[in-house]
Design a protein around this motif. Structure first.
Motif, PDB file in Angstrom:
ATOM      1  N   GLN A   1       0.810  -1.225   0.000  1.00 47.53           N
ATOM      2  CA  GLN A   1       0.000   0.000   0.000  1.00 47.53           C
ATOM      3  C   GLN A   1       0.843   1.274   0.000  1.00 47.53           C
ATOM      4  O   GLN A   1       0.351   2.339  -0.373  1.00 47.53           O
ATOM      5  N   GLU A   2       2.109   1.138   0.391  1.00 50.26           N
ATOM      6  CA  GLU A   2       2.980   2.308   0.400  1.00 50.26           C
ATOM      7  C   GLU A   2       3.506   2.663  -0.989  1.00 50.26           C
ATOM      8  O   GLU A   2       4.068   3.740  -1.193  1.00 50.26           O
ATOM      9  N   LEU A   3       3.291   1.779  -1.981  1.00 55.58           N
ATOM     10  CA  LEU A   3       3.764   2.018  -3.336  1.00 55.58           C
ATOM     11  C   LEU A   3       2.876   3.041  -4.042  1.00 55.58           C
ATOM     12  O   LEU A   3       1.648   3.000  -3.922  1.00 55.58           O
ATOM     13  N   THR A   4       3.494   3.925  -4.802  1.00 54.11           N
ATOM     14  CA  THR A   4       2.716   4.950  -5.515  1.00 54.11           C
ATOM     15  C   THR A   4       1.877   4.354  -6.626  1.00 54.11           C
ATOM     16  O   THR A   4       0.843   4.928  -7.003  1.00 54.11           O
ATOM     17  N   ASP A   5       2.296   3.191  -7.162  1.00 57.95           N
ATOM     18  CA  ASP A   5       1.544   2.567  -8.252  1.00 57.95           C
ATOM     19  C   ASP A   5       0.771   1.334  -7.784  1.00 57.95           C
ATOM     20  O   ASP A   5       0.388   0.486  -8.597  1.00 57.95           O
ATOM     21  N   PHE A   6       0.549   1.219  -6.486  1.00 55.70           N
ATOM     22  CA  PHE A   6      -0.243   0.105  -5.955  1.00 55.70           C
ATOM     23  C   PHE A   6      -1.647   0.128  -6.561  1.00 55.70           C
ATOM     24  O   PHE A   6      -2.273   1.183  -6.683  1.00 55.70           O
ATOM     25  N   ASP A   7      -2.131  -1.048  -6.953  1.00 55.46           N
ATOM     26  CA  ASP A   7      -3.448  -1.152  -7.571  1.00 55.46           C
ATOM     27  C   ASP A   7      -4.487  -1.540  -6.513  1.00 55.46           C
ATOM     28  O   ASP A   7      -4.585  -2.711  -6.132  1.00 55.46           O
ATOM     29  N   PRO A   8      -5.279  -0.581  -6.024  1.00 55.00           N
ATOM     30  CA  PRO A   8      -6.258  -0.894  -4.969  1.00 55.00           C
ATOM     31  C   PRO A   8      -7.502  -1.614  -5.476  1.00 55.00           C
ATOM     32  O   PRO A   8      -8.298  -2.116  -4.684  1.00 55.00           O
ATOM     33  N   SER A   9      -7.661  -1.686  -6.794  1.00 58.51           N
ATOM     34  CA  SER A   9      -8.907  -2.245  -7.336  1.00 58.51           C
ATOM     35  C   SER A   9      -9.047  -3.739  -7.045  1.00 58.51           C
ATOM     36  O   SER A   9     -10.161  -4.263  -7.000  1.00 58.51           O
TER      37      SER A   9
END
Length: 287
Positions: free
Chosen positions: A255-263
């Motif tokens: 979750q700390e990644l800028t490109d994390f995919d929350p979908s």
């Protein structure tokens, strides 16, 4: 499968070069050059009732002349012959020229093995986890590496707890099953913290199993062997941040990644169950 794993040969291929085998945890085809056949006398000498379990990764087991026999890692089990101040003497099965199993004497440093089962307590559990952390991921045992369920299986083998091979079976076929379906994120973490026993509780989502090891600042901490975290760039292209090893994370890794995919959600969104494993005749003595 590890060296010296007992197997049952179900069938040989027409050319005798492959064998369909079954173990206590899986089945499949293996080259016949990788197995050795046993007789009743071998079985009698092998099933001693006294065993050593490996507690270090990538240990070379040597014979009395210091020659290499096999390599072993955490969770691998051998008949125990004797213990001295510096080493354990164990039985190692080797194949003779006729593919018959013969017993050789192997030696392993006492710091790399324990008499099975190792007593379960928080110090020993954390020590085994520390030994396994960082070990590379191998789907289905690819390249003799562990996936998530192989890691938990080997972890618990040290303490004399047998688990099936697959993640869903590990959670559903042993211990106390706790259904987490239908709970919110907050409810799941509170339930795990309230009911889970660190290093004795498995968490499961479809296709993945994790070991609950405790909590910090209200967040559940898990030890697991994971492949990666899903990502999505600014153009909407899907990707994956590869982890590929045994790690300690929260239930929301990446979750700390800028490109994390929350979908696709995090582990906490998909966790369906917890299983609390209680070692027989050990829990009370470990307290």
């Amino acid at each position: 499968m590890p060296a010296n794993t007992p197997i049952f040969v179900c069938q040989l291929s027409a050319d005798k070069s492959w064998a369909l085998v079954e173990t206590s945890f899986t089945y499949g085809w293996i080259p016949t050059e990788d197995l050795a056949f046993v007789d009743n006398e071998f079985v009698k000498n092998w099933e001693t009732g006294r065993y050593a379990v490996i507690i270090r990764e990538h240990i070379s087991i040597l014979d009395e002349t210091n020659r290499f026999l096999v390599q072993a890692s955490v969770g691998h089990i051998f008949p125990l012959e004797a213990i001295s101040a510096d080493e354990m003497k164990i039985s190692v099965a080797m194949a003779d020229p006729n593919r018959q199993a013969v017993i050789r004497h192997g030696f392993v440093p006492v710091k790399a093995a324990a008499q099975k089962p190792l007593r379960f307590n928080p110090v020993n559990a954390a020590g085994i986890a520390n030994e396994m952390i960082g070990e590379p991921y191998g789907w289905g045992g690819l390249y003799d590496r562990r996936d998530c369920s192989a890691m938990t299986r080997d972890f618990f083998a040290v303490f004399g707890i047998w688990l099936p091979r697959h993640s869903s079976s590990q959670v559903k076929e042993a211990g106390l099953y706790v259904d987490l379906r239908g709970l919110s994120r907050e409810e799941k973490e509170k339930t795990i913290i309230a009911k889970g026993v660190p290093y004795l509780s498995l968490l499961w989502r479809k296709g993945h199993v994790m070991l609950y090891i405790g909590h910090k600042d209200g967040r559940v901490l898990i030890f697991h062997n994971m492949w990666g975290v899903r990502t999505r760039d600014s153009l909407g292209r899907e990707g994956r941040k590869i982890v590929g090893q045994a790690v300690i994370t929260t239930l929301m890794p990446g979750q700390e990644l800028t490109d994390f995919d929350p979908s696709v959600g995090s582990y906490i969104d998909h966790i369906a169950a917890m299983n609390i494993l209680i070692p027989e005749n050990q829990e009370q003595s470990a307290k």
